[in-house]
Design a protein around this motif. Structure first.
Motif, PDB file in Angstrom:
ATOM      1  N   LEU A  51       8.176  33.543  33.314  1.00  0.00           N
ATOM      2  CA  LEU A  51       7.153  32.814  32.114  1.00  0.00           C
ATOM      3  C   LEU A  51       7.557  33.468  30.718  1.00  0.00           C
ATOM      4  N   ASP A  52       7.372  32.493  29.998  1.00  0.00           N
ATOM      5  CA  ASP A  52       7.816  32.961  28.259  1.00  0.00           C
ATOM      6  C   ASP A  52       6.939  34.105  27.938  1.00  0.00           C
ATOM      7  N   VAL A  53       7.277  34.961  27.223  1.00  0.00           N
ATOM      8  CA  VAL A  53       6.653  36.174  27.095  1.00  0.00           C
ATOM      9  C   VAL A  53       5.495  35.821  25.948  1.00  0.00           C
ATOM     10  N   VAL A  54       5.734  35.127  25.168  1.00  0.00           N
ATOM     11  CA  VAL A  54       5.008  34.779  23.912  1.00  0.00           C
ATOM     12  C   VAL A  54       3.832  33.973  24.202  1.00  0.00           C
ATOM     13  N   GLU A  55       3.817  32.834  24.890  1.00  0.00           N
ATOM     14  CA  GLU A  55       2.598  31.986  25.166  1.00  0.00           C
ATOM     15  C   GLU A  55       2.224  32.128  26.656  1.00  0.00           C
ATOM     16  N   LYS A  56       3.119  32.434  27.604  1.00  0.00           N
ATOM     17  CA  LYS A  56       2.890  32.309  28.970  1.00  0.00           C
ATOM     18  C   LYS A  56       2.684  30.693  29.184  1.00  0.00           C
ATOM     19  N   HIS A  57       3.594  29.979  28.518  1.00  0.00           N
ATOM     20  CA  HIS A  57       3.134  28.531  28.596  1.00  0.00           C
ATOM     21  C   HIS A  57       4.376  27.802  29.445  1.00  0.00           C
ATOM     22  N   TYR A  58       5.401  28.267  29.269  1.00  0.00           N
ATOM     23  CA  TYR A  58       6.485  27.522  30.303  1.00  0.00           C
ATOM     24  C   TYR A  58       7.101  28.533  31.321  1.00  0.00           C
ATOM     25  N   LEU A  59       7.297  27.680  32.669  1.00  0.00           N
ATOM     26  CA  LEU A  59       7.798  28.486  33.523  1.00  0.00           C
ATOM     27  C   LEU A  59       9.298  27.823  33.787  1.00  0.00           C
ATOM     28  N   LEU A  60      10.322  28.956  33.783  1.00  0.00           N
ATOM     29  CA  LEU A  60      11.656  28.695  34.024  1.00  0.00           C
ATOM     30  C   LEU A  60      12.075  29.011  35.407  1.00  0.00           C
ATOM     31  N   SER A  61      12.939  28.392  35.888  1.00  0.00           N
ATOM     32  CA  SER A  61      13.406  28.516  37.133  1.00  0.00           C
ATOM     33  C   SER A  61      14.878  28.304  37.347  1.00  0.00           C
ATOM     34  N   GLN A  99      28.473  26.822  37.574  1.00  0.00           N
ATOM     35  CA  GLN A  99      29.148  26.011  38.708  1.00  0.00           C
ATOM     36  C   GLN A  99      28.808  26.664  40.028  1.00  0.00           C
ATOM     37  N   TYR A 100      28.095  27.636  40.212  1.00  0.00           N
ATOM     38  CA  TYR A 100      27.489  28.056  41.492  1.00  0.00           C
ATOM     39  C   TYR A 100      26.153  28.538  41.488  1.00  0.00           C
ATOM     40  N   SER A 101      25.644  29.294  42.107  1.00  0.00           N
ATOM     41  CA  SER A 101      24.082  29.578  42.218  1.00  0.00           C
ATOM     42  C   SER A 101      23.844  30.326  41.011  1.00  0.00           C
ATOM     43  N   VAL A 102      22.682  29.929  40.698  1.00  0.00           N
ATOM     44  CA  VAL A 102      21.668  30.604  39.424  1.00  0.00           C
ATOM     45  C   VAL A 102      20.903  31.875  40.034  1.00  0.00           C
ATOM     46  N   GLU A 103      21.268  32.857  39.812  1.00  0.00           N
ATOM     47  CA  GLU A 103      20.500  34.188  40.751  1.00  0.00           C
ATOM     48  C   GLU A 103      19.371  34.849  39.647  1.00  0.00           C
ATOM     49  N   CYS A 104      19.495  34.563  38.460  1.00  0.00           N
ATOM     50  CA  CYS A 104      18.479  35.071  37.655  1.00  0.00           C
ATOM     51  C   CYS A 104      18.234  34.295  36.385  1.00  0.00           C
ATOM     52  N   VAL A 105      17.071  34.087  35.762  1.00  0.00           N
ATOM     53  CA  VAL A 105      16.770  33.378  34.566  1.00  0.00           C
ATOM     54  C   VAL A 105      15.904  34.230  33.901  1.00  0.00           C
ATOM     55  N   GLN A 106      15.661  34.221  32.496  1.00  0.00           N
ATOM     56  CA  GLN A 106      14.909  35.166  31.721  1.00  0.00           C
ATOM     57  C   GLN A 106      14.760  34.569  30.402  1.00  0.00           C
ATOM     58  N   TRP A 107      13.568  34.395  30.040  1.00  0.00           N
ATOM     59  CA  TRP A 107      13.131  34.033  28.528  1.00  0.00           C
ATOM     60  C   TRP A 107      13.510  35.217  27.628  1.00  0.00           C
ATOM     61  N   TYR A 108      13.871  34.864  26.455  1.00  0.00           N
ATOM     62  CA  TYR A 108      14.231  36.036  25.432  1.00  0.00           C
ATOM     63  C   TYR A 108      12.609  36.347  25.255  1.00  0.00           C
ATOM     64  N   PRO A 109      12.539  37.722  25.061  1.00  0.00           N
ATOM     65  CA  PRO A 109      11.276  38.354  24.974  1.00  0.00           C
ATOM     66  C   PRO A 109      10.320  38.317  23.634  1.00  0.00           C
ATOM     67  N   PHE A 110      11.047  37.642  22.811  1.00  0.00           N
ATOM     68  CA  PHE A 110      10.298  37.654  21.283  1.00  0.00           C
ATOM     69  C   PHE A 110      10.396  36.337  20.791  1.00  0.00           C
ATOM     70  N   ASP A 111      10.992  35.124  21.710  1.00  0.00           N
ATOM     71  CA  ASP A 111      10.903  33.955  21.297  1.00  0.00           C
ATOM     72  C   ASP A 111      11.563  32.872  22.313  1.00  0.00           C
ATOM     73  N   HIS A 148      18.653  41.587  33.090  1.00  0.00           N
ATOM     74  CA  HIS A 148      17.129  41.715  32.485  1.00  0.00           C
ATOM     75  C   HIS A 148      17.392  42.306  31.094  1.00  0.00           C
ATOM     76  N   MET A 149      16.436  41.714  30.134  1.00  0.00           N
ATOM     77  CA  MET A 149      16.215  42.307  28.782  1.00  0.00           C
ATOM     78  C   MET A 149      15.042  43.007  28.530  1.00  0.00           C
ATOM     79  N   SER A 150      15.038  43.906  27.545  1.00  0.00           N
ATOM     80  CA  SER A 150      13.876  44.876  27.294  1.00  0.00           C
ATOM     81  C   SER A 150      12.632  44.156  26.716  1.00  0.00           C
TER      82      SER A 150
END
Length: 405
Positions: A51-61, A99-111, A148-150
């Motif tokens: 979930l985006d950290v700023v608004e909890k608006h968008y779900l990334l998968s 090219q292959y499986s995406v194992e992890c996704v993360q929104w940038y914590p501040f934008d 993971h980003m802090s």
């Protein structure tokens, strides 16, 4: 609830106590939502959510076929029945896709204009969310299981990368290059998490059965290695203790950063004091965990007690964090659950699995009122459902006007 509101108005109960009680009630009463869901568009198993950290608006998968999807979670219709629509995606036919499986996704914590993805093609990609094109692409030596980003790293823009290499790589987003390596594990690193309290502290779990806590300002040695059978946790350069009797493939800090929860293929959860490294000796029972890749799990925020939502094969187990009490089991997926995340604003959980579905778990009673004519609960069209419920039912005058009675 009326008594709580009266106590609140008279000053007996603090507003924060009422909010905490309502959050806790909702977190305890999660079930597969009957009125809201996520549009099913995935063509393969879903490995990671954020979930985006700023608004909890968008779900990334991120999915096993290299695709990435973004859903809009906000409901502006005023109706309890709602399907969160897909707004954009990176298709597997795109030249920019993994090219292959995406194992992890993360929104940038501040934008929420940036997000990061990584996977089995050994690539870490920084994406411009507005045009869905990689702004930077970094190639690593090993297959990436998690990055993971802090969430509080204001002075540094480091991405910790857990991969099939035994070293934890720190990538600087500003330069697009390696910052340095954290050496201490002797096997593939399956999971990594930054502390939400200290911006320089990161925890890692590995196939060598170890959980290590690092201070990235000093990469020559680690702060401590958590020990399963002793409270005398090791620090410095000595590394013989293990945190599990199997691979460590899941880590999660509590929201205050005081405790760290680890998950292993020994079918156990372990709760640790993040500062002393002491094992809290909480017994969660046997939790089947046979996967050899990262498992994403979550803990509740601002509830009392704190709850842990842990995927196990096709189920999600809910535990009280500090007692180990199993509250309930969430059933709904047709195949293995790869991960789940907690929505701190709505007290909801989103889970992803190999059945190509993202399921939404919520306390659906908020969308119901009692209809006096049908003698049943029915959904209402209102954004303030609870206030409607009180106006229609709780505040009704129940005194009889029959003078003969």
């Amino acid at each position: 609830m009326i008594k709580c509101l009266e106590d609140l108005r008279s000053g007996i109960v603090e507003p924060s106590a009422l909010v905490s009680a309502e959050r806790t009630k909702r977190a305890y009463n999660l079930q597969l939502s009957k009125y809201r869901d996520i549009e099913s568009v995935h063509s393969s198993g879903v490995n990671s959510l954020d979930l985006d950290v700023v608004e909890k608006h968008y779900l990334l998968s991120g999915c096993a076929d290299g695709t990435v999807y973004i859903h809009d979670l906000y409901n502006f219709t005023g109706l309890p029945q709602y399907t969160s629509k897909l707004i954009c995606s990176v298709d597997k036919t795109s030249r920019s896709a993994h090219q292959y499986s995406v194992e992890c996704v993360q929104w940038y914590p501040f934008d929420n204009g940036l997000f990061v993805s990584s996977g089995m093609d050994k690539k870490l990609k920084i994406w411009d969310a507005n045009c869905l094109k990689p702004a930077e692409q970094i190639c690593l030596e090993g297959r990436i299981f998690q990055h993971h980003m802090s969430p509080i790293g204001s002075k540094q823009c480091l991405v910790a990368v857990a991969s099939s290499a035994s070293e934890v790589i720190l990538v600087d987003l500003k330069s697009g290059c390696y910052s340095h390596e954290l050496r201490g594990h002797t096997g593939s690193v399956l999971t990594c998490r930054w502390s939400p309290r200290e911006e320089n502290i990161v925890a890692t779990g590995s196939c060598d059965n170890k959980v290590i806590l690092w201070d990235v300002r000093s990469s020559k040695c680690f702060l401590k290695s958590f020990c399963l059978y002793s409270t005398d946790n090791q620090s410095g350069s000595q590394l013989t203790s293990t945190a599990h009797d199997g691979y460590v493939n899941g880590l999660c800090f509590t929201a205050d950063g005081l405790f760290l929860l680890s998950y292993g293929t020994d079918n156990r959860l372990q709760l640790w004091d993040a500062y002393t490294g002491e094992n809290q000796m909480v017994n969660y029972g046997d939790i089947p965990n046979r996967t050899k890749k990262c498992v994403q799990f979550a803990v509740s925020v601002n509830t009392n007690p704190i709850l842990a939502y842990v995927p196990s094969e096709g189920n999600i187990f809910v535990f009280e964090l500090h007692t180990g009490l199993k509250v309930k089991t969430l059933l709904g997926h047709y195949s293995s659950v790869n991960g789940c995340i907690y929505h701190p604003f709505l007290q909801e959980v989103y889970s992803a699995g190999n059945d190509r579905n993202i399921l939404l778990w919520s306390a659906d009673t908020q969308g119901l009122i009692y209809d006096e004519h049908t003698k049943s609960q029915v959904p209402v069209k209102s954004d303030s459902l609870r206030s409607v419920y009180y106006k229609k039912n709780v505040t009704l005058d129940t005194w009889s006007s029959d003078e003969d009675s």
